[in-house]
Motif scaffolding. Sequence first.
Motif, short mmCIF file in Angstrom:
data_model
loop_
_atom_site.label_atom_id
_atom_site.label_comp_id
_atom_site.label_asym_id
_atom_site.label_seq_id
_atom_site.Cartn_x
_atom_site.Cartn_y
_atom_site.Cartn_z
N ARG A 91 14.14 56.34 136.26
CA ARG A 91 14.65 55.80 134.99
C ARG A 91 16.02 55.14 135.20
NH1 ARG A 91 13.59 61.03 132.50
NH2 ARG A 91 11.39 60.93 132.05
N LEU A 92 16.83 55.79 136.00
CA LEU A 92 18.17 55.26 136.26
C LEU A 92 18.09 53.97 137.08
CD1 LEU A 92 20.02 58.60 136.82
CD2 LEU A 92 20.26 57.06 134.88
N GLU A 93 17.16 53.94 138.02
CA GLU A 93 16.99 52.71 138.80
C GLU A 93 16.52 51.57 137.89
OE1 GLU A 93 14.93 51.01 142.73
OE2 GLU A 93 16.46 52.55 142.69
N ALA A 94 15.62 51.86 136.98
CA ALA A 94 15.15 50.83 136.03
C ALA A 94 16.31 50.36 135.16
CB ALA A 94 14.02 51.38 135.17
N LEU A 95 17.16 51.28 134.73
CA LEU A 95 18.34 50.91 133.96
C LEU A 95 19.23 49.99 134.77
CD1 LEU A 95 20.38 51.19 131.58
CD2 LEU A 95 21.30 53.18 132.80
N SER A 96 19.44 50.32 136.03
CA SER A 96 20.28 49.51 136.90
C SER A 96 19.75 48.09 137.03
CB SER A 96 20.37 50.18 138.28
OG SER A 96 21.15 49.42 139.15
N ALA A 97 18.44 47.94 137.11
CA ALA A 97 17.84 46.62 137.25
C ALA A 97 17.85 45.83 135.94
CB ALA A 97 16.40 46.76 137.75
N ALA A 98 17.73 46.54 134.80
CA ALA A 98 17.56 45.87 133.51
C ALA A 98 18.85 45.66 132.73
CB ALA A 98 16.59 46.66 132.64
N ASN A 99 19.89 46.44 133.01
CA ASN A 99 21.09 46.40 132.19
C ASN A 99 22.30 46.13 133.07
OD1 ASN A 99 23.37 46.98 130.59
ND2 ASN A 99 22.17 48.36 129.30
N LEU A 166 17.11 63.82 131.68
CA LEU A 166 17.49 62.89 130.63
C LEU A 166 16.27 62.07 130.23
CD1 LEU A 166 20.27 62.02 129.36
CD2 LEU A 166 20.33 60.25 131.10
N SER A 167 15.92 62.07 128.96
CA SER A 167 14.79 61.26 128.50
C SER A 167 15.24 59.81 128.41
CB SER A 167 14.32 61.73 127.12
OG SER A 167 15.28 61.41 126.13
N ALA A 168 14.28 58.91 128.30
CA ALA A 168 14.59 57.48 128.15
C ALA A 168 15.42 57.24 126.90
CB ALA A 168 13.30 56.66 128.10
N GLU A 169 15.11 57.95 125.82
CA GLU A 169 15.86 57.80 124.56
C GLU A 169 17.30 58.27 124.72
OE1 GLU A 169 12.85 59.48 124.76
OE2 GLU A 169 11.66 57.78 124.05
N GLN A 170 17.49 59.41 125.39
CA GLN A 170 18.85 59.92 125.61
C GLN A 170 19.65 58.98 126.50
OE1 GLN A 170 17.33 63.64 127.10
NE2 GLN A 170 18.20 64.78 125.37
N LEU A 171 19.00 58.42 127.49
CA LEU A 171 19.66 57.46 128.38
C LEU A 171 20.08 56.23 127.59
CD1 LEU A 171 20.57 56.61 131.18
CD2 LEU A 171 18.23 55.81 131.61
N ASP A 172 19.17 55.70 126.78
CA ASP A 172 19.50 54.52 125.95
C ASP A 172 20.65 54.81 125.00
OD1 ASP A 172 17.48 53.11 127.19
OD2 ASP A 172 16.05 53.35 125.54
N ALA A 173 20.63 55.98 124.38
CA ALA A 173 21.72 56.35 123.44
C ALA A 173 23.06 56.44 124.17
CB ALA A 173 21.40 57.67 122.74
N GLY A 174 23.06 57.01 125.36
CA GLY A 174 24.29 57.10 126.14
C GLY A 174 24.82 55.74 126.53
N VAL A 175 23.93 54.85 126.96
CA VAL A 175 24.34 53.49 127.33
C VAL A 175 24.86 52.75 126.11
CG1 VAL A 175 23.49 51.25 128.16
CG2 VAL A 175 22.86 53.36 129.35
N ASP A 176 24.20 52.92 124.96
CA ASP A 176 24.66 52.28 123.73
C ASP A 176 26.07 52.73 123.37
OD1 ASP A 176 22.34 50.81 123.51
OD2 ASP A 176 21.46 52.09 121.93
N ARG A 177 26.36 54.02 123.55
CA ARG A 177 27.72 54.52 123.28
C ARG A 177 28.73 53.84 124.19
NH1 ARG A 177 25.50 59.46 123.59
NH2 ARG A 177 26.60 59.93 125.51
N LEU A 178 28.36 53.67 125.45
CA LEU A 178 29.29 53.07 126.43
C LEU A 178 29.51 51.59 126.18
CD1 LEU A 178 28.08 54.68 129.78
CD2 LEU A 178 30.07 55.34 128.41
N THR A 179 28.47 50.90 125.74
CA THR A 179 28.54 49.44 125.62
C THR A 179 28.75 48.96 124.20
OG1 THR A 179 26.14 49.25 125.42
CG2 THR A 179 27.08 49.12 127.65
#
Length: 181
Positions: A91-99, A166-179
Amino acid sequence: MQLRHPDQRHAGQRRRVLRGICALCAVSVAVVAVPACGGSGRDSSAAWPDVPIADATGDEERSAAVLTAGRPAVVAIWGVNCAPCRQELPRLEALSAANTAVDVAAVNSGDSPGAIEAYLSELGLELEVFIDDEARLGEALGVSSLPATVFVRADGRIDDVHFGELSAEQLDAGVDRLTGG
């Protein structure tokens, strides 16, 4: 008439007291263990710790090398023998590639460079990896179990530490907080 030893007279009362103490201990352990099983850690706003770690080849670095100045980051602390890590790292690798708005790094806790390389190759992962062979970074962050995911703001302060997979939803929420997204 049956005579009882003085210790036997209060045996029932002692058993009830011990059962009560055991119940309290079980509740205390459950309350302490829950954060380590999943969910968010504290919102500490502490600065990213500066401790010795190593890069993927085993060369000594400082933990500051995990972050890029002025950019938010998601940092996974993981281990080769951690089953939930096997689910989370892709999931984290996918985040790295997509965001491109956040950096993603993985800090291995205690495995050898050879074991890490074999594990990443087996899963087909190309995450940037650092090695915390003495768990100094994990200790500084209050990590007591793996996986743990640290959300770091662009100013280098910790936004949140999530314990457990970390679920995909939790990961997205964390990234949204950061960005701010």
